[in-house]
Design a protein around this motif. Sequence first.
Motif, short mmCIF file in Angstrom:
data_model
loop_
_atom_site.label_atom_id
_atom_site.label_comp_id
_atom_site.label_asym_id
_atom_site.label_seq_id
_atom_site.Cartn_x
_atom_site.Cartn_y
_atom_site.Cartn_z
N UNK A 58 0.99 -1.23 -0.12
CA UNK A 58 -0.03 0.10 -0.01
C UNK A 58 0.82 1.11 -0.11
N UNK A 59 0.52 2.26 -0.86
CA UNK A 59 0.82 3.62 -0.72
C UNK A 59 -0.28 4.36 -0.56
N UNK A 60 0.05 5.35 0.26
CA UNK A 60 -1.07 6.46 0.57
C UNK A 60 -0.78 7.40 1.63
N UNK A 61 -2.14 8.01 2.05
CA UNK A 61 -2.06 8.85 3.07
C UNK A 61 -3.56 8.60 3.87
N UNK A 62 -3.28 8.90 5.14
CA UNK A 62 -4.66 8.81 5.96
C UNK A 62 -4.30 10.11 6.85
N UNK A 63 -5.43 10.86 7.02
CA UNK A 63 -5.07 11.97 8.12
C UNK A 63 -6.04 11.50 9.38
N UNK A 64 -5.60 12.05 10.33
CA UNK A 64 -6.46 11.96 11.72
C UNK A 64 -6.79 10.79 11.84
N UNK A 65 -5.85 9.84 12.27
CA UNK A 65 -5.93 8.40 12.75
C UNK A 65 -6.92 8.32 13.91
N UNK A 66 -7.45 7.23 14.03
CA UNK A 66 -8.48 7.14 15.36
C UNK A 66 -7.50 6.98 16.38
N UNK A 67 -7.58 7.66 17.64
CA UNK A 67 -7.16 7.51 18.85
C UNK A 67 -7.61 7.19 20.05
N UNK A 68 -7.32 6.21 20.53
CA UNK A 68 -8.07 5.86 21.71
C UNK A 68 -6.96 6.33 23.23
N UNK A 69 -7.36 7.31 23.69
CA UNK A 69 -6.71 8.04 24.99
C UNK A 69 -6.33 9.41 24.38
N UNK A 70 -5.28 9.86 25.02
CA UNK A 70 -5.11 11.22 24.75
C UNK A 70 -3.27 11.17 24.29
N UNK A 71 -2.97 11.85 23.30
CA UNK A 71 -1.41 12.17 22.96
C UNK A 71 -1.23 13.41 23.65
N UNK A 72 0.00 13.57 24.41
CA UNK A 72 0.24 14.80 24.88
C UNK A 72 0.93 15.85 23.96
N UNK A 73 0.53 17.15 24.13
CA UNK A 73 0.74 18.14 22.98
C UNK A 73 2.30 18.52 22.94
N UNK A 74 3.08 17.79 23.79
CA UNK A 74 4.53 18.02 23.95
C UNK A 74 5.31 17.25 22.98
N UNK A 75 4.42 16.27 22.06
CA UNK A 75 5.11 15.22 21.38
C UNK A 75 4.93 16.18 20.11
N UNK A 76 5.89 16.45 19.17
CA UNK A 76 5.86 17.05 17.94
C UNK A 76 6.96 16.30 17.16
N UNK A 77 6.58 15.58 16.00
CA UNK A 77 7.76 14.98 15.33
C UNK A 77 7.03 13.68 14.42
N UNK A 78 8.02 12.91 13.90
CA UNK A 78 7.40 11.88 13.03
C UNK A 78 8.35 10.77 13.29
N UNK A 79 7.75 9.62 13.41
CA UNK A 79 7.93 8.20 13.63
C UNK A 79 8.20 7.64 12.05
N UNK A 80 9.25 7.44 11.65
CA UNK A 80 9.77 6.80 10.32
C UNK A 80 10.05 5.34 10.46
N UNK A 101 5.61 6.86 7.59
CA UNK A 101 5.67 8.02 8.23
C UNK A 101 4.33 8.26 9.31
N UNK A 102 4.59 8.46 10.52
CA UNK A 102 3.77 8.70 11.32
C UNK A 102 4.15 10.29 12.18
N UNK A 103 3.19 11.16 11.53
CA UNK A 103 3.40 12.55 12.07
C UNK A 103 2.59 12.78 12.91
N UNK A 104 3.11 13.17 14.23
CA UNK A 104 2.57 13.46 15.48
C UNK A 104 2.15 15.04 15.91
N UNK A 105 1.37 15.70 15.96
CA UNK A 105 1.53 16.88 16.31
C UNK A 105 -0.09 17.41 16.88
N UNK A 106 0.00 18.30 17.83
CA UNK A 106 -1.18 18.72 18.60
C UNK A 106 -2.23 17.58 18.88
N UNK A 107 -1.78 16.36 19.35
CA UNK A 107 -2.46 15.45 19.80
C UNK A 107 -3.10 14.64 18.66
#
Length: 497
Positions: free
Chosen positions: A30-52, A78-84
């Motif tokens: 698969x190649x593609x993009x998905x915005x706003x993955x479903x999140x169970x719980x809360x991602x802190x706002x101080x996490x800002x970056x990308x997991x490659x 690439x999982x880009x995390x920003x603003x939760x």
Amino acid sequence: MAHQMGDTQPVNQLFPGLPQFSGFMKPCRVEGDVQKLEVQGVIPNNIDGTFYRVMPDPQLPPLAQDDPWFNGDGNISAFRIRNGSVSFQQRYVQTEKFSREREAGRALFGKYRNKFTDAMKFKIRSTANTNIVFFNGQLLALKEDSPPYALNPLTLETKGLYDFDGQLPSLTFTAHPKFDPESGEMLCFGYEAKGDGTPDVCYYTVSPDGKITEQVWLVAPEVAMIHDFAVTDNWVLFPLIPHLCDIERMKKGGEHWQWSPETPFYIGVIPRRGAKSSDVKWFCYRNSFPNHTSNAFENDEGQIVFDLGLSEKNVFFWWPDAKGQAPDPKEIHSNLVRFTIDPVNGTSDLHEPQVIQKNNTEFYRIDNRFSTKPYRHCFFDLMDPALGTNFTEIESRLGGGYPLYNALGHLDIETSETEVYYPGNTHMVQEPVFIPRSKSAGEGDGYVLALVNNYDTMLSELHLLDVRDFKSPLAVILLPLSLRPGLHGNWVDGKSY
């Protein structure tokens, strides 16, 4: 694919019905993009970056029916995390292999690292599928038998082969470069550095602005695999895995690697700066399999302290010995051990290492700000059947060809205490990465992020843990697809690109 009149070669449209292509090991493609993955719980706002991360993911059925699972094309996530919030992006690395096979509509690449089995000649025989790192503005997809491929860190578009503006001294480039947290330099090496079957090892360093500085050529005692290595303030260590290459075997269609139970585990040690080829010292230990390194540093006596995984059995069981013998994967056990080496006055025979974590563990990661230095915290995958994994229910969906781990571990080396995160009885974990809470946070104060295979839903998940409360997830990020087990990945701070 329908054949045109005059076609004489059938095109295989099905992947082999073997474990390494089945269950969760079924190619993703698969190649593609998905915005706003479903999140169970809360991602802190101080996490800002990308997991490659990168996974071997064949786009087409292979030429070799029993192809090992990590001979697939490099597919970058690439999982880009920003603003939760989390977005997902995935692209193949456009290697020469990938492009030519896509154009042909069939596999042209033969056995793992055996050019004599290819259907055509390749200039650079790379799958770019083993690691993905960020350095000097470049996202580099790595495979240890070839130069890196550079990608755009924002779009994942492939720029092409990257030879550091013509400076690359070796034909090969490690899948595990190290980064000095103080100087910012990248430390690298290539083995089989003059081509397949050569014992030559080239060590080199790259300044933060991309200039190659140190360069030393060595000759290894065997033409052996050197997957990972380690660096201290003043020394470089090369652990040789007793998988040996034989060109004549390859010419006959055999495997690049064959396990050698007679060969000891060697560690080559050279000064980090100003070394000559004659400065290398080869230390040896009984036949065993060195897994990934955790860290290395120098103690107050000037000795090298070297932590890595070690198994008494052939972890790459799909490459047996000359008699065809290989261990049952369920019998393979790797401990995190500590060797203490005197690089100046030590004898060639290494003393028995100290076991610092006795569980079956692998994929060791640390707080990278303490790389090359004394450290306290180590994170890893572990397998403990006693945790309650329902193997009876999920066994038919596991797939095969890779080691399984059902939990994440956090070792406090100072206290010898291990905390365990167990994601559930139908889950397996992939390699973790550590994210500091802030630039000024103490060692190990932050978050751990890892892909998790859910064999109930047959979908992938990202689990985010706070090290302060390691046993429960802060958030579980749900993906709408399954991602094959990857090899390696890294966290890149959002201010870096």
